[in-house]
Motif scaffolding. Structure first.
Motif, PDB file in Angstrom:
ATOM      1  N   GLY A  90      41.428  33.857  11.529  1.00  0.00           N
ATOM      2  CA  GLY A  90      41.053  34.816  12.473  1.00  0.00           C
ATOM      3  C   GLY A  90      41.953  35.673  12.700  1.00  0.00           C
ATOM      4  N   ILE A  91      41.440  36.802  13.517  1.00  0.00           N
ATOM      5  CA  ILE A  91      42.420  38.066  13.524  1.00  0.00           C
ATOM      6  C   ILE A  91      42.352  38.431  15.148  1.00  0.00           C
ATOM      7  N   GLY A  92      43.923  38.687  15.531  1.00  0.00           N
ATOM      8  CA  GLY A  92      44.119  38.995  16.982  1.00  0.00           C
ATOM      9  C   GLY A  92      44.715  40.572  16.809  1.00  0.00           C
ATOM     10  N   VAL A  93      44.257  41.172  17.616  1.00  0.00           N
ATOM     11  CA  VAL A  93      44.880  42.588  17.798  1.00  0.00           C
ATOM     12  C   VAL A  93      45.281  43.001  19.281  1.00  0.00           C
ATOM     13  N   MET A  94      46.624  43.363  19.380  1.00  0.00           N
ATOM     14  CA  MET A  94      47.231  43.730  20.509  1.00  0.00           C
ATOM     15  C   MET A  94      46.684  45.124  20.702  1.00  0.00           C
ATOM     16  N   VAL A  95      45.872  45.633  21.677  1.00  0.00           N
ATOM     17  CA  VAL A  95      45.093  46.746  22.336  1.00  0.00           C
ATOM     18  C   VAL A  95      45.760  47.148  23.558  1.00  0.00           C
ATOM     19  N   SER A  96      45.907  48.364  23.559  1.00  0.00           N
ATOM     20  CA  SER A  96      46.518  49.054  25.065  1.00  0.00           C
ATOM     21  C   SER A  96      45.485  50.210  25.451  1.00  0.00           C
ATOM     22  N   GLY A  97      44.608  50.340  24.951  1.00  0.00           N
ATOM     23  CA  GLY A  97      43.588  51.570  25.312  1.00  0.00           C
ATOM     24  C   GLY A  97      43.952  52.954  24.749  1.00  0.00           C
ATOM     25  N   GLY A  98      44.916  52.989  23.908  1.00  0.00           N
ATOM     26  CA  GLY A  98      45.435  54.090  22.935  1.00  0.00           C
ATOM     27  C   GLY A  98      44.701  54.202  21.718  1.00  0.00           C
ATOM     28  N   LEU A  99      44.913  55.253  21.010  1.00  0.00           N
ATOM     29  CA  LEU A  99      44.232  55.608  19.894  1.00  0.00           C
ATOM     30  C   LEU A  99      44.796  54.606  18.675  1.00  0.00           C
ATOM     31  N   ASP A 100      45.966  54.420  18.499  1.00  0.00           N
ATOM     32  CA  ASP A 100      46.437  53.623  17.435  1.00  0.00           C
ATOM     33  C   ASP A 100      46.274  52.218  17.576  1.00  0.00           C
ATOM     34  N   SER A 354      42.396  68.661  23.513  1.00  0.00           N
ATOM     35  CA  SER A 354      43.297  67.759  24.190  1.00  0.00           C
ATOM     36  C   SER A 354      44.614  67.920  23.610  1.00  0.00           C
ATOM     37  N   LYS A 355      45.713  68.086  24.367  1.00  0.00           N
ATOM     38  CA  LYS A 355      47.012  68.204  23.679  1.00  0.00           C
ATOM     39  C   LYS A 355      47.260  66.849  22.967  1.00  0.00           C
ATOM     40  N   TYR A 356      46.970  65.556  23.618  1.00  0.00           N
ATOM     41  CA  TYR A 356      47.065  64.183  23.307  1.00  0.00           C
ATOM     42  C   TYR A 356      46.481  64.242  21.821  1.00  0.00           C
ATOM     43  N   TRP A 357      45.212  64.601  21.634  1.00  0.00           N
ATOM     44  CA  TRP A 357      44.388  64.649  20.437  1.00  0.00           C
ATOM     45  C   TRP A 357      45.166  65.312  19.451  1.00  0.00           C
ATOM     46  N   ARG A 358      45.307  66.790  19.675  1.00  0.00           N
ATOM     47  CA  ARG A 358      46.203  67.640  18.913  1.00  0.00           C
ATOM     48  C   ARG A 358      47.390  67.063  18.188  1.00  0.00           C
ATOM     49  N   GLY A 359      47.986  66.298  18.827  1.00  0.00           N
ATOM     50  CA  GLY A 359      49.267  65.711  18.355  1.00  0.00           C
ATOM     51  C   GLY A 359      49.187  64.575  17.446  1.00  0.00           C
ATOM     52  N   LYS A 360      47.783  63.972  17.575  1.00  0.00           N
ATOM     53  CA  LYS A 360      47.345  62.778  16.972  1.00  0.00           C
ATOM     54  C   LYS A 360      46.380  63.006  16.046  1.00  0.00           C
ATOM     55  N   ALA A 361      46.417  64.049  15.391  1.00  0.00           N
ATOM     56  CA  ALA A 361      45.463  64.217  14.499  1.00  0.00           C
ATOM     57  C   ALA A 361      44.981  63.409  13.212  1.00  0.00           C
ATOM     58  N   LEU A 362      46.147  62.760  12.651  1.00  0.00           N
ATOM     59  CA  LEU A 362      45.782  61.785  11.620  1.00  0.00           C
ATOM     60  C   LEU A 362      45.442  60.462  12.163  1.00  0.00           C
ATOM     61  N   VAL A 363      45.828  60.093  13.388  1.00  0.00           N
ATOM     62  CA  VAL A 363      45.219  58.683  13.834  1.00  0.00           C
ATOM     63  C   VAL A 363      43.794  59.151  14.267  1.00  0.00           C
ATOM     64  N   LEU A 364      43.377  60.171  14.716  1.00  0.00           N
ATOM     65  CA  LEU A 364      41.906  60.456  14.785  1.00  0.00           C
ATOM     66  C   LEU A 364      41.200  60.255  13.300  1.00  0.00           C
ATOM     67  N   ASP A 365      41.894  60.660  12.435  1.00  0.00           N
ATOM     68  CA  ASP A 365      41.131  60.637  11.191  1.00  0.00           C
ATOM     69  C   ASP A 365      40.934  59.280  10.616  1.00  0.00           C
ATOM     70  N   LEU A 366      41.467  58.398  11.299  1.00  0.00           N
ATOM     71  CA  LEU A 366      41.380  56.943  11.110  1.00  0.00           C
ATOM     72  C   LEU A 366      40.219  56.156  11.643  1.00  0.00           C
ATOM     73  N   LEU A 367      39.503  57.065  12.447  1.00  0.00           N
ATOM     74  CA  LEU A 367      38.546  56.580  13.549  1.00  0.00           C
ATOM     75  C   LEU A 367      37.227  56.862  12.796  1.00  0.00           C
ATOM     76  N   PRO A 368      36.022  56.419  12.835  1.00  0.00           N
ATOM     77  CA  PRO A 368      34.888  56.602  12.540  1.00  0.00           C
ATOM     78  C   PRO A 368      34.325  57.971  13.077  1.00  0.00           C
ATOM     79  N   PRO A 369      33.498  58.811  12.375  1.00  0.00           N
ATOM     80  CA  PRO A 369      32.802  60.033  12.656  1.00  0.00           C
ATOM     81  C   PRO A 369      32.232  60.019  14.014  1.00  0.00           C
TER      82      PRO A 369
END
Length: 442
Positions: A90-100, A354-369
């Motif tokens: 089984g898999i656990g994931v710590m989530v905060s509500g952020g993109l990562d 968004s400034k937040y998104w602009r600085g996290k472009a590569l993380v956004l690329d890890l999300l689905p279309p």
């Protein structure tokens, strides 16, 4: 360098992952080395430079070499999550509500193949008055994720972290993470994934105006300057970075360090560390800084390249707080290699709203279309919650920190810095654990 699994060596040349295996029949804690945890580069740099045992050396980790992924970062990240969870029931994931952490959770669900997936979130209020739980629930609904949610209350869900001979657990909320590990074990999970290391690895560096102008044009560079103008060195620092190309490598490295790390140009260890440990830690800090500046000069990097490197390296993966493994796909070696091969300018997307998104472009690329339609455009910060956690160090009770002479009790009474108090709490727990395991202190 990423210290995934520390290795230790004694004077006879014996090497082990557990330093107690090579520390001799009566292991002794080296208080001078413990004091280095309060040395300025370590206190804010989140790395452990040495062994804490007398006569035992901590070996340097292997460097990471950039290696482009033929199928791109998304595939490399998916492979990292798949490999990390291959043998987990089984898999656990710590989530905060952020993109990562969202990226980790989505990929964990994609590779679960019927296995149990549990999201763990810590119930905290962010600095803007919002809450982590409400945002996590919103994301689970928006992405239609069929996962269990475990909400941890930091006031009640607290356990003593497992003691590790490698060193103390120094991140925020370690007792709450220990409670998460215990809950994960009771649910039959074999691993807890997190988004640790994402900001350091994929965040847009400072001083990247020139690189971004070449990649995205003058309009993109103007947007970048607007985003960074009110943070850190700001526009003056960006202008200085452009001019640094006209000077020698040595002057470029010195100028970068003075602009980027002014507090480390002449580092002085906090006065809460007692003598002679404070003098030793300060001298060590100054040698470390001199070595880092010399290394930057030898590489001949731009300021942006130096900042991207310093954001991540050196990095020490903290020891586990329980019996369930803790991993981050962002720190998986193959993903690290792929991410470090991506041009720095590609970490920024001036067209995002968004400034937040602009600085996290590569993380956004890890999300689905289409994921951006479901995301919050702002980042949540929890500095207030972490400041309250610092009270875990009960200064009204007898402390080994002061009993062994490592910490000045008068200075401790007046200490208010959150980061220092968090580290002191971790060191106190670790010293008590070492004593319980039969070690001599100093």
């Amino acid at each position: 360098m990423i210290d995934y699994s520390a290795r230790f060596r004694n004077g006879a040349g014996d090497i082990a992952a557990n330093p107690l295996m090579v520390a001799g029949p009566v292991p002794g804690v080296d208080l001078r080395s413990v004091g280095l945890l309060l040395a300025p580069p370590v206190l804010s740099g989140e790395f452990v430079p040495v062994s804490f045992w007398e006569g035992v050396e901590r070996l340097s980790p292997q460097p990471v070499t950039p290696k482009p992924s033929p199928l791109g970062l998304y595939a490399a990240f998916a492979d990292a999550v798949r490999e990390m969870t291959a043998h987990a029931r089984g898999i656990g994931v710590m989530v905060s509500g952020g993109l990562d952490s969202l990226a980790v959770l989505l990929h964990a669900c994609a590779v679960a193949e019927g296995r149990r997936v549990v999201a763990f979130t810590i119930d905290m209020s962010d600095d803007a008055g919002g809450g982590s739980v409400a945002e996590v629930k919103r994301l689970l609904s928006a992405f239609d994720l069929d996962v269990e949610l475990v909400v941890l209350d930091p006031r009640r869900d607290r356990l003593q972290p497992d003691w590790s001979p490698v060193g103390p657990r120094l991140d925020g909320l370690p007792e709450v993470h220990a409670a998460a590990a215990a809950r994960a074990e009771s649910l039959g999970l074999d691993i807890i994934l997190s988004g640790d290391g994402s900001d350091e690895l994929l965040g847009t560096p400072r001083y990247a105006t020139t690189a971004i102008a070449r990649r995205h044009g003058l309009r993109g560079a103007r947007q970048y300057l607007k985003d960074v103008g009110s943070t850190g060195p700001g526009r003056f620092g960006e202008a200085a970075a452009v001019g640094s190309r006209l000077v020698s490598r040595r002057l470029r490295a010195v100028g970068y360090w003075a602009e980027n790390w002014p507090e480390w140009c002449d580092p002085v260890t906090p006065a809460v560390l007692a003598e002679p440990y404070r003098t030793y830690a300060t001298e060590w800090s100054r040698r470390w800084v001199a070595d880092e500046v010399a290394a930057h000069a030898a590489r001949g990097w731009s300021w942006a390249e130096a900042d991207a490197f310093d954001a991540l390296f050196p990095y020490t993966v903290p020891p586990p707080v329980g019996r369930v493994a803790e991993e981050s796909p962002f720190l998986h070696r193959s993903f690290l290699e792929a991410a470090l091969a991506v041009p720095l300018a590609d970490r920024y997307r001036p067209d995002l709203p968004s400034k937040y998104w602009r600085g996290k472009a590569l993380v956004l690329d890890l999300l689905p279309p289409g994921a951006t339609a479901k995301l919050s455009p702002r980042k949540q910060y929890y500095s207030g919650a972490l400041a309250r956690q610092a009270a875990v160090l009960d200064r009204d009770q007898p402390l080994l920190l002061t009993e062994v002479g490592l910490i000045d009790p008068d200075r401790l009474a007046g200490e208010r810095d959150t980061g220092t108090l968090l580290y002191l709490a971790g060191i106190e727990r670790w010293l008590r654990g070492a004593e319980q395991h039969g070690a001599t202190l100093g």
